[in-house]
Design a protein around this motif. Structure first.
Motif, mmCIF file in Angstrom:
data_model
loop_
_atom_site.group_PDB
_atom_site.id
_atom_site.type_symbol
_atom_site.label_atom_id
_atom_site.label_comp_id
_atom_site.label_asym_id
_atom_site.label_seq_id
_atom_site.Cartn_x
_atom_site.Cartn_y
_atom_site.Cartn_z
ATOM 1 N N TYR A 1 7.972 -3.643 -3.501
ATOM 2 C CA TYR A 1 8.437 -2.849 -2.667
ATOM 3 C C TYR A 1 9.844 -3.205 -2.256
ATOM 4 O O TYR A 1 10.586 -2.223 -2.128
ATOM 5 C CB TYR A 1 7.316 -2.651 -1.628
ATOM 6 C CG TYR A 1 7.604 -1.410 -0.806
ATOM 7 C CD1 TYR A 1 7.500 -0.216 -1.058
ATOM 8 C CD2 TYR A 1 8.464 -1.388 0.475
ATOM 9 C CE1 TYR A 1 7.460 0.903 -0.461
ATOM 10 C CE2 TYR A 1 8.826 -0.308 1.166
ATOM 11 C CZ TYR A 1 8.285 0.966 0.778
ATOM 12 O OH TYR A 1 8.509 2.252 1.473
ATOM 13 N N GLN B 1 12.528 -2.329 -4.735
ATOM 14 C CA GLN B 1 12.714 -0.770 -4.539
ATOM 15 C C GLN B 1 13.735 -0.426 -3.592
ATOM 16 O O GLN B 1 14.113 0.772 -3.724
ATOM 17 C CB GLN B 1 11.393 -0.131 -4.813
ATOM 18 C CG GLN B 1 10.345 -0.503 -5.878
ATOM 19 C CD GLN B 1 11.215 -1.044 -7.351
ATOM 20 O OE1 GLN B 1 12.088 -0.126 -7.739
ATOM 21 N NE2 GLN B 1 10.528 -1.887 -7.754
ATOM 22 N N ARG B 2 13.847 -1.410 -2.545
ATOM 23 C CA ARG B 2 14.737 -0.711 -1.326
ATOM 24 C C ARG B 2 15.940 -0.278 -1.900
ATOM 25 O O ARG B 2 16.417 -0.683 -3.028
ATOM 26 C CB ARG B 2 14.876 -1.896 -0.496
ATOM 27 C CG ARG B 2 13.643 -2.098 0.410
ATOM 28 C CD ARG B 2 13.774 -3.272 1.400
ATOM 29 N NE ARG B 2 12.755 -3.419 2.355
ATOM 30 C CZ ARG B 2 12.239 -2.727 3.254
ATOM 31 N NH1 ARG B 2 13.031 -1.711 3.697
ATOM 32 N NH2 ARG B 2 10.994 -2.900 4.040
ATOM 33 N N LEU C 1 10.538 5.308 -6.613
ATOM 34 C CA LEU C 1 9.259 4.616 -6.994
ATOM 35 C C LEU C 1 8.668 5.028 -8.291
ATOM 36 O O LEU C 1 7.996 4.380 -9.239
ATOM 37 C CB LEU C 1 8.245 4.741 -5.897
ATOM 38 C CG LEU C 1 8.345 4.080 -4.434
ATOM 39 C CD1 LEU C 1 7.535 4.516 -3.306
ATOM 40 C CD2 LEU C 1 8.739 2.828 -4.513
ATOM 41 N N TYR D 1 2.823 -6.976 -4.047
ATOM 42 C CA TYR D 1 3.205 -5.618 -3.614
ATOM 43 C C TYR D 1 4.409 -5.678 -2.873
ATOM 44 O O TYR D 1 5.351 -4.813 -3.083
ATOM 45 C CB TYR D 1 1.978 -4.940 -2.980
ATOM 46 C CG TYR D 1 2.285 -3.761 -2.649
ATOM 47 C CD1 TYR D 1 2.293 -2.476 -3.558
ATOM 48 C CD2 TYR D 1 2.799 -3.313 -1.372
ATOM 49 C CE1 TYR D 1 2.487 -1.198 -3.351
ATOM 50 C CE2 TYR D 1 3.281 -1.991 -1.026
ATOM 51 C CZ TYR D 1 3.074 -0.785 -1.992
ATOM 52 O OH TYR D 1 3.291 0.472 -1.503
ATOM 53 N N GLN D 2 4.452 -6.324 -1.751
ATOM 54 C CA GLN D 2 5.499 -6.666 -0.990
ATOM 55 C C GLN D 2 6.678 -6.985 -1.574
ATOM 56 O O GLN D 2 8.019 -6.485 -1.159
ATOM 57 C CB GLN D 2 5.272 -7.736 0.014
ATOM 58 C CG GLN D 2 6.245 -7.557 1.433
ATOM 59 C CD GLN D 2 6.244 -6.183 2.229
ATOM 60 O OE1 GLN D 2 5.105 -5.775 2.319
ATOM 61 N NE2 GLN D 2 7.273 -5.767 2.384
ATOM 62 N N GLU E 1 14.519 2.275 2.877
ATOM 63 C CA GLU E 1 13.105 2.419 2.152
ATOM 64 C C GLU E 1 13.383 3.269 1.039
ATOM 65 O O GLU E 1 14.158 4.447 1.148
ATOM 66 C CB GLU E 1 11.970 3.206 3.224
ATOM 67 C CG GLU E 1 11.734 2.514 4.511
ATOM 68 C CD GLU E 1 10.976 1.429 4.469
ATOM 69 O OE1 GLU E 1 10.037 1.395 3.644
ATOM 70 O OE2 GLU E 1 11.387 0.141 4.846
#
Length: 356
Positions: free
Chosen positions: A219, A222-223, A20, A215-216, A14
């Motif tokens: 995200y 960004q992992r 972020l 958004y998914q 994560e």
């Protein structure tokens, strides 16, 4: 070493808050254009419903005066400049609020997705922007295909919605050319409002779905890999958040490895509800090894894995407590417990021999 390389290649962790925040500073944000369109269309519907009549009236009066008194217009420079300024003022007064509503809707459509970002990152020259290969991928890649299918689906849905609204009015539409002008405008206004409301209903579903999808994707981009977490840890000089994240990952990995060893254990010694210690012993070993141990929820999981894989479970309250407190994971049991453990393993061996 191999594990480190895998971490570097696979972004399975994560993202941290720093990652972020850095993405936001670079202008890399989750953005759904469909959501922005939804806000603009909502404002457009509001304009049509609330401001259309006022705007039309505000423009009608000066235009009517202009046409009715065209012979009185001064054609010199001063007269034409005055006429032009009066027309511009009329347009601004009539359309100012509608355009302001549309502008605020566009800003709101972006701000509900992320805070305002001013970044020059996208303006920097990059080789990928002029690379034919990168351009080909942008045109024929996965994203282009997804956008094409989305566009096709939206056009189809909108066409169906508009057809459903107009079909009951088909007889009236056929007679529009013979309709009185005073009735034409109200009818047209009513039909446009019906179409906008119907399209808004469909677009609401599309916008929500597209935002979740965008958004998914953002995200997941960004992992981070384990190597990136370590590098960030070094850069932040021991940031407590990063420390906690690394410790959590290490605990999870250690627990997974431990649970993977339970099926190979010789016996699991338990204090029925609170402790569980899995031991492995094979002929030739100096002493049994502790391959797994835990309390409460972890102890329950060890017992579940042992039961599923046919590993004998022996209840011995004192021994389970003593082993849990006195032996490290993947270490041999202390000599103090040789006798008690030998009795348990001997019992298990005899039990297996009897079953055979």
């Amino acid at each position: 070493m191999a594990e480190g390389n895998d971490d570097k290649d696979q972004k399975t962790q994560e993202p941290t808050q720093k990652k972020l925040d850095d993405a936001l500073k670079k202008g890399d944000v989750a953005k759904s254009q469909d959501l922005v369109t939804w806000f603009l269309l909502s404002a457009g519907t509001l304009v049509v419903v609330v401001f259309a009549a006022g705007a039309a009236g505000g423009l009608a009066l000066p235009l009517k005066n202009l046409i009715g008194n065209a012979d009185l217009v001064q054609v010199d420079r001063t007269g034409l400049m005055g006429l032009l300024m009066s027309l511009v003022l009329a347009v601004v007064l009539a359309l100012g609020l509608p355009f302001l509503a549309l502008f605020l809707a566009g800003v709101a459509g972006n701000m509900v997705q992320h805070r305002l970002v001013f970044s020059a990152e996208s303006m920097k020259p990059k080789a990928s922007k002029i690379s034919p290969v990168a351009g080909f991928k942008r045109i024929f890649g996965k994203d282009a295909l997804v956008n094409f299918l989305k566009g096709l689906a939206k056009i189809s849905l909108m066409g169906i919605v508009i057809a459903a609204v107009l079909w009951p009015q088909r007889s009236v539409i056929d007679s529009l050319v013979r309709m009185d002008v005073t009735m034409l405008l109200p009818f047209t206004h009513g039909v446009i409002v019906q179409i906008l409301v119907a399209v808004m209903a469909i677009l609401t579903i599309i916008a929500i779905g597209d935002y979740v999808y965008q958004y998914q994707r953002w995200y997941n981009r960004q992992r981070m890999s384990m190597q990136e977490l370590k590098e960030e840890f070094k850069q932040t000089d021991g940031n407590p958040e990063i420390k906690a994240k690394v410790r959590q990952i290490r605990r999870e990995r250690s627990r997974k490895r431990m649970m993977a060893n339970v099926p190979n254990a010789t016996v699991v010694i338990t204090n029925p509800t609170h402790y569980a210690v899995a031991l492995k012993y094979e002929p030739g070993m100096d002493a049994p090894l502790c391959v797994a141990k835990g309390m409460d929820a972890i102890a329950l999981k060890i017992r579940e894995v042992a039961t599923a894989n046919g590993v004998p479970i022996v209840e011995n309250v004192a021994l389970a407590r003593a082993l849990h407190a006195g032996v490290e994971l993947d270490a041999e049991i202390p000599e103090d417990h040789y006798r008690a453990v030998a009795e348990v393993i001997g019992y298990v061996m005899r039990l297996k021999g009897g079953l055979n």
